[in-house]
Motif scaffolding. Structure first.
Motif, PDB file in Angstrom:
ATOM      1  N   ILE A  97     -29.571  10.449  41.551  1.00 31.75           N
ATOM      2  CA  ILE A  97     -30.782  10.349  42.367  1.00 31.75           C
ATOM      3  C   ILE A  97     -31.926  11.111  41.714  1.00 31.75           C
ATOM      4  CG2 ILE A  97     -31.836  10.872  44.593  1.00 31.75           C
ATOM      5  CD1 ILE A  97     -29.028  10.437  45.854  1.00 31.75           C
ATOM      6  N   GLY A  98     -31.688  12.351  41.361  1.00 27.77           N
ATOM      7  CA  GLY A  98     -32.720  13.164  40.726  1.00 27.77           C
ATOM      8  C   GLY A  98     -33.663  13.803  41.725  1.00 27.77           C
ATOM      9  N   ALA A  99     -34.328  14.843  41.271  1.00 24.07           N
ATOM     10  CA  ALA A  99     -35.196  15.647  42.142  1.00 24.07           C
ATOM     11  C   ALA A  99     -36.399  14.872  42.659  1.00 24.07           C
ATOM     12  CB  ALA A  99     -35.642  16.911  41.402  1.00 24.07           C
ATOM     13  N   ASP A 100     -37.012  14.038  41.823  1.00 20.44           N
ATOM     14  CA  ASP A 100     -38.204  13.298  42.259  1.00 20.44           C
ATOM     15  C   ASP A 100     -37.891  12.361  43.420  1.00 20.44           C
ATOM     16  OD1 ASP A 100     -39.750  14.520  40.293  1.00 20.44           O
ATOM     17  OD2 ASP A 100     -39.561  12.849  38.884  1.00 20.44           O
ATOM     18  N   ALA A 101     -36.888  11.512  43.246  1.00 18.46           N
ATOM     19  CA  ALA A 101     -36.533  10.550  44.296  1.00 18.46           C
ATOM     20  C   ALA A 101     -36.012  11.266  45.535  1.00 18.46           C
ATOM     21  CB  ALA A 101     -35.489   9.557  43.781  1.00 18.46           C
ATOM     22  N   PHE A 102     -35.247  12.345  45.326  1.00 20.25           N
ATOM     23  CA  PHE A 102     -34.707  13.078  46.471  1.00 20.25           C
ATOM     24  C   PHE A 102     -35.839  13.700  47.292  1.00 20.25           C
ATOM     25  CE2 PHE A 102     -32.907  16.775  48.628  1.00 20.25           C
ATOM     26  CZ  PHE A 102     -31.852  16.182  49.298  1.00 20.25           C
ATOM     27  N   ALA A 103     -36.761  14.373  46.639  1.00 21.19           N
ATOM     28  CA  ALA A 103     -37.885  14.998  47.348  1.00 21.19           C
ATOM     29  C   ALA A 103     -38.723  13.943  48.065  1.00 21.19           C
ATOM     30  CB  ALA A 103     -38.747  15.790  46.372  1.00 21.19           C
ATOM     31  N   GLN A 104     -38.913  12.816  47.421  1.00 20.73           N
ATOM     32  CA  GLN A 104     -39.667  11.728  48.050  1.00 20.73           C
ATOM     33  C   GLN A 104     -38.932  11.206  49.287  1.00 20.73           C
ATOM     34  OE1 GLN A 104     -40.395   8.422  45.386  1.00 20.73           O
ATOM     35  NE2 GLN A 104     -42.307   7.937  46.439  1.00 20.73           N
ATOM     36  N   GLY A 105     -37.608  11.104  49.206  1.00 20.21           N
ATOM     37  CA  GLY A 105     -36.811  10.644  50.338  1.00 20.21           C
ATOM     38  C   GLY A 105     -36.813  11.632  51.489  1.00 20.21           C
ATOM     39  N   VAL A 106     -36.701  12.917  51.186  1.00 22.33           N
ATOM     40  CA  VAL A 106     -36.766  13.957  52.235  1.00 22.33           C
ATOM     41  C   VAL A 106     -38.103  13.857  52.955  1.00 22.33           C
ATOM     42  CG1 VAL A 106     -36.878  16.456  52.625  1.00 22.33           C
ATOM     43  CG2 VAL A 106     -35.104  15.514  51.147  1.00 22.33           C
ATOM     44  N   SER A 107     -39.159  13.696  52.193  1.00 21.53           N
ATOM     45  CA  SER A 107     -40.489  13.547  52.784  1.00 21.53           C
ATOM     46  C   SER A 107     -40.584  12.257  53.601  1.00 21.53           C
ATOM     47  CB  SER A 107     -41.547  13.547  51.680  1.00 21.53           C
ATOM     48  OG  SER A 107     -42.829  13.380  52.212  1.00 21.53           O
ATOM     49  N   GLY A 108     -39.975  11.190  53.098  1.00 17.28           N
ATOM     50  CA  GLY A 108     -39.993   9.912  53.820  1.00 17.28           C
ATOM     51  C   GLY A 108     -39.305   9.988  55.173  1.00 17.28           C
ATOM     52  N   PHE A 109     -38.250  10.799  55.264  1.00  8.41           N
ATOM     53  CA  PHE A 109     -37.579  11.021  56.544  1.00  8.41           C
ATOM     54  C   PHE A 109     -38.315  12.069  57.389  1.00  8.41           C
ATOM     55  CE2 PHE A 109     -33.692   9.053  54.715  1.00  8.41           C
ATOM     56  CZ  PHE A 109     -33.379   8.211  55.772  1.00  8.41           C
ATOM     57  N   GLN A 110     -39.362  12.633  56.838  1.00  9.13           N
ATOM     58  CA  GLN A 110     -40.207  13.638  57.488  1.00  9.13           C
ATOM     59  C   GLN A 110     -39.447  14.930  57.800  1.00  9.13           C
ATOM     60  OE1 GLN A 110     -42.447  11.645  60.637  1.00  9.13           O
ATOM     61  NE2 GLN A 110     -43.515  10.398  59.126  1.00  9.13           N
ATOM     62  N   ILE A 111     -38.467  15.236  56.960  1.00  9.74           N
ATOM     63  CA  ILE A 111     -37.748  16.497  57.080  1.00  9.74           C
ATOM     64  C   ILE A 111     -38.669  17.604  56.571  1.00  9.74           C
ATOM     65  CG2 ILE A 111     -35.745  17.833  56.266  1.00  9.74           C
ATOM     66  CD1 ILE A 111     -34.999  15.541  58.172  1.00  9.74           C
ATOM     67  N   GLY A 112     -38.780  18.678  57.342  1.00 11.25           N
ATOM     68  CA  GLY A 112     -39.668  19.777  56.980  1.00 11.25           C
ATOM     69  C   GLY A 112     -41.075  19.608  57.521  1.00 11.25           C
ATOM     70  N   GLN A 113     -41.260  18.605  58.360  1.00 18.08           N
ATOM     71  CA  GLN A 113     -42.561  18.357  58.986  1.00 18.08           C
ATOM     72  C   GLN A 113     -42.384  18.359  60.503  1.00 18.08           C
ATOM     73  OE1 GLN A 113     -44.250  14.664  57.431  1.00 18.08           O
ATOM     74  NE2 GLN A 113     -43.026  14.913  55.584  1.00 18.08           N
ATOM     75  N   LYS A 114     -43.368  18.865  61.212  1.00 13.98           N
ATOM     76  CA  LYS A 114     -43.293  18.819  62.668  1.00 13.98           C
ATOM     77  C   LYS A 114     -43.168  17.363  63.110  1.00 13.98           C
ATOM     78  CE  LYS A 114     -45.897  23.003  63.688  1.00 13.98           C
ATOM     79  NZ  LYS A 114     -47.072  23.554  64.392  1.00 13.98           N
ATOM     80  N   THR A 115     -42.356  17.128  64.134  1.00 12.61           N
ATOM     81  CA  THR A 115     -42.120  15.753  64.598  1.00 12.61           C
ATOM     82  C   THR A 115     -43.240  15.241  65.499  1.00 12.61           C
ATOM     83  OG1 THR A 115     -40.929  16.445  66.584  1.00 12.61           O
ATOM     84  CG2 THR A 115     -39.614  16.077  64.577  1.00 12.61           C
ATOM     85  N   GLY A 116     -43.933  16.161  66.152  1.00  4.61           N
ATOM     86  CA  GLY A 116     -44.942  15.750  67.120  1.00  4.61           C
ATOM     87  C   GLY A 116     -44.361  15.600  68.515  1.00  4.61           C
ATOM     88  N   ILE A 117     -43.145  16.121  68.701  1.00  3.64           N
ATOM     89  CA  ILE A 117     -42.517  16.058  70.020  1.00  3.64           C
ATOM     90  C   ILE A 117     -43.421  16.748  71.046  1.00  3.64           C
ATOM     91  CG2 ILE A 117     -41.175  18.173  69.679  1.00  3.64           C
ATOM     92  CD1 ILE A 117     -38.890  16.799  71.217  1.00  3.64           C
ATOM     93  N   ASP A 118     -43.414  16.245  72.235  1.00  7.34           N
ATOM     94  CA  ASP A 118     -44.268  16.794  73.292  1.00  7.34           C
ATOM     95  C   ASP A 118     -43.572  17.969  73.985  1.00  7.34           C
ATOM     96  OD1 ASP A 118     -42.476  14.786  74.087  1.00  7.34           O
ATOM     97  OD2 ASP A 118     -43.523  14.481  75.971  1.00  7.34           O
ATOM     98  N   TYR A 119     -43.333  19.004  73.207  1.00  9.07           N
ATOM     99  CA  TYR A 119     -42.705  20.220  73.712  1.00  9.07           C
ATOM    100  C   TYR A 119     -43.260  21.363  72.880  1.00  9.07           C
ATOM    101  CZ  TYR A 119     -39.074  23.104  75.812  1.00  9.07           C
ATOM    102  OH  TYR A 119     -38.405  24.061  76.523  1.00  9.07           O
ATOM    103  N   PRO A 120     -43.634  22.463  73.528  1.00  6.12           N
ATOM    104  CA  PRO A 120     -44.314  23.540  72.794  1.00  6.12           C
ATOM    105  C   PRO A 120     -43.390  24.308  71.846  1.00  6.12           C
ATOM    106  CG  PRO A 120     -43.878  24.215  75.054  1.00  6.12           C
ATOM    107  CD  PRO A 120     -43.496  22.762  74.950  1.00  6.12           C
ATOM    108  N   GLY A 121     -43.997  24.889  70.834  1.00  2.20           N
ATOM    109  CA  GLY A 121     -43.288  25.800  69.952  1.00  2.20           C
ATOM    110  C   GLY A 121     -42.575  25.170  68.775  1.00  2.20           C
ATOM    111  N   GLU A 122     -42.841  23.914  68.493  1.00  6.46           N
ATOM    112  CA  GLU A 122     -42.161  23.271  67.369  1.00  6.46           C
ATOM    113  C   GLU A 122     -42.593  23.903  66.046  1.00  6.46           C
ATOM    114  OE1 GLU A 122     -41.192  18.890  65.527  1.00  6.46           O
ATOM    115  OE2 GLU A 122     -42.987  19.100  66.735  1.00  6.46           O
ATOM    116  N   VAL A 123     -41.631  24.066  65.161  1.00  5.76           N
ATOM    117  CA  VAL A 123     -41.900  24.581  63.817  1.00  5.76           C
ATOM    118  C   VAL A 123     -41.446  23.542  62.792  1.00  5.76           C
ATOM    119  CG1 VAL A 123     -41.694  27.005  64.500  1.00  5.76           C
ATOM    120  CG2 VAL A 123     -39.674  25.784  63.696  1.00  5.76           C
ATOM    121  N   PRO A 124     -42.034  23.564  61.601  1.00  5.28           N
ATOM    122  CA  PRO A 124     -41.636  22.569  60.591  1.00  5.28           C
ATOM    123  C   PRO A 124     -40.299  22.854  59.940  1.00  5.28           C
ATOM    124  CG  PRO A 124     -43.347  23.989  59.711  1.00  5.28           C
ATOM    125  CD  PRO A 124     -43.177  24.355  61.167  1.00  5.28           C
ATOM    126  N   GLY A 125     -39.859  24.101  59.983  1.00  3.64           N
ATOM    127  CA  GLY A 125     -38.612  24.465  59.321  1.00  3.64           C
ATOM    128  C   GLY A 125     -38.888  25.036  57.944  1.00  3.64           C
TER     129      GLY A 125
END
Length: 183
Positions: free
Chosen positions: A65-93
């Motif tokens: 897979i390699g680092a480039d494709a893996f990082a792109q895939g993690v970003s595509g799944f929005q891992i490490g990003q706030k989800t936008g859930i309607d509940y207070p206190g969310e963190v990106p991780g």
């Protein structure tokens, strides 16, 4: 998720066979599987998932897979990003971006170590696999003032074909693999 990233990027196919050693070096660490296997074994993606093989998925990530494709895939799944859930206190991780990867990042992140993020992000990511590749933001609010509330999808993480392949492999894990009690 790693297998979905590999399939989606075209760096692996579901019928590719990998020579999975008893252990693999991930940065300065040696990773072994929980089954205490002390020999090399040929595994395809389904078998790696069925056995929950950290060595297998780290090998796939680091060699194909390699680092480039893996990082792109993690970003595509929005891992490490706030989800936008309607509940207070969310963190990106705590999820390294590609520019922050070190020698262990790719191999260890491939099986869920070296990162930390809210479970709601995992629900969203795995939900995308179950939802034919389309991401949905989990929400608590269903209706307001008697009116149903609708939420826009934040987009597609993977193709419908990739989602179907991974879903089928995931079934194997609960039917005959390491998660039969989860079935």
């Amino acid at each position: 998720l790693t297998e979905a990233i590999g399939l989606e990027s075209g760096s692996v196919r579901d019928d590719d066979v990998f020579s999975v050693p008893a252990s693999v070096e991930v940065g300065d660490d040696t990773v072994r599987d929980d089954d205490s296997r002390d020999y090399t074994m040929d595994m395809d993606l389904r078998e790696i998932l069925r056995r929950s093989s950290n060595v297998g998925i780290a090998t796939v990530a680091q060699t194909r897979i390699g680092a480039d494709a893996f990082a792109q895939g993690v970003s595509g799944f929005q891992i490490g990003q706030k989800t936008g859930i309607d509940y207070p206190g969310e963190v990106p991780g705590i999820v390294k971006t590609h520019s922050q990867y070190d020698g262990a990042s790719l191999g260890s992140m491939a099986f869920g170590q070296s990162l930390a993020f809210p479970m709601i992000q995992m629900v969203k990511a795995v939900g995308a696999i179950a939802n034919k590749g389309v991401l949905e933001t989990p929400h608590f609010l269903i209706s307001k003032g008697g009116q149903n509330v609708s939420w826009d999808s934040p987009g597609r993480a993977i193709s419908e074909d990739t989602a179907e392949e991974v879903t089928d492999m995931m079934r194997t894990v609960v039917q005959e693999g390491t998660a039969v009690k989860a079935q």
